[in-house]
Scaffold this active site. Structure first.
Site, PDB file in Angstrom:
ATOM      1  N   CYS A  97       0.842  -1.205   0.000  1.00 45.10           N
ATOM      2  CA  CYS A  97       0.000   0.000   0.000  1.00 45.10           C
ATOM      3  C   CYS A  97       0.879   1.258   0.000  1.00 45.10           C
ATOM      4  O   CYS A  97       1.569   1.545   0.973  1.00 45.10           O
ATOM      5  CB  CYS A  97      -0.899  -0.028   1.229  1.00 45.10           C
ATOM      6  N   CYS A 100       0.135   3.863   2.722  1.00 40.90           N
ATOM      7  CA  CYS A 100       0.572   3.345   4.033  1.00 40.90           C
ATOM      8  C   CYS A 100       2.049   3.664   4.257  1.00 40.90           C
ATOM      9  O   CYS A 100       2.448   4.088   5.336  1.00 40.90           O
ATOM     10  CB  CYS A 100       0.358   1.842   4.122  1.00 40.90           C
TER      11      CYS A 100
END
Length: 181
Positions: A97, A100
């Site tokens: 991600c 993230c």
């Protein structure tokens, strides 16, 4: 039908199915799923080896940020989060991600500046029971816990800037000791 370039790539990789090769040519791999990448033309893969095509972008010569935050799993979640003696901010994340990884340095800085806050990371792919229990639908997801319970209205999804993060923490009664911009 595959182009001549795609056919040669499929021929090079005897272990790879043609549908997977098409996906690799039409899309950019991001973790366990494919995301559309319409700007990639098949002709841009001339001379590329099969290994180069299928490798995730996150591993192509880039280094990831050092992980200074404590990583918790389902087995340690209760001890590290629910039984903590202070507020705990849980970051549900995944290695594939991008957003993230983007907020990780911010979280590390916030934890360093906020002694009354503990920040932990939970890999959403490794902890499906926690993801289901706390209704994590997008990544990154941030949640605050206090006295063994999730703080009401602390569920937040998506990347966040430093000013928004400070606003989020102040809204829930947590203020950094030293705010540096």
């Amino acid at each position: 039908m595959l182009s001549p370039t795609a056919s040669s790539i499929v021929a090079q990789g005897s272990q790879m199915h043609s549908s997977t090769a098409t996906c690799a040519l039409d899309r950019q791999f991001v973790g366990p799923t494919c995301s559309p990448k319409p700007s990639l033309a098949r002709s841009s893969f001339r001379g590329a080896s099969l290994r180069q095509v299928s490798r995730p972008a996150a591993t192509r010569g880039r280094t990831t940020a050092t992980r200074a935050l404590l990583e918790v799993r389902e087995s340690t979640f209760e001890a590290e989060v629910l039984k903590a003696d202070r507020h705990v901010l849980v970051d549900f994340w995944a290695p594939w991600c991008g957003p993230c990884r983007l907020i990780e340095p911010l979280l590390t800085e916030i934890e360093k500046d906020t002694p009354n806050l503990k920040i932990v990371k939970t890999d959403a792919d490794s902890c499906p029971a926690l993801v289901e229990k706390y209704k994590v639908y997008g990544l990154p997801t941030l949640m605050l816990f206090k006295d063994g319970k999730k703080v009401d209205k602390s569920h937040r999804e998506g990347a966040i800037t430093k000013p928004k993060m400070l606003e989020y923490l102040e809204k829930h009664g947590i203020a950094p000791a030293a705010v540096s911009s």
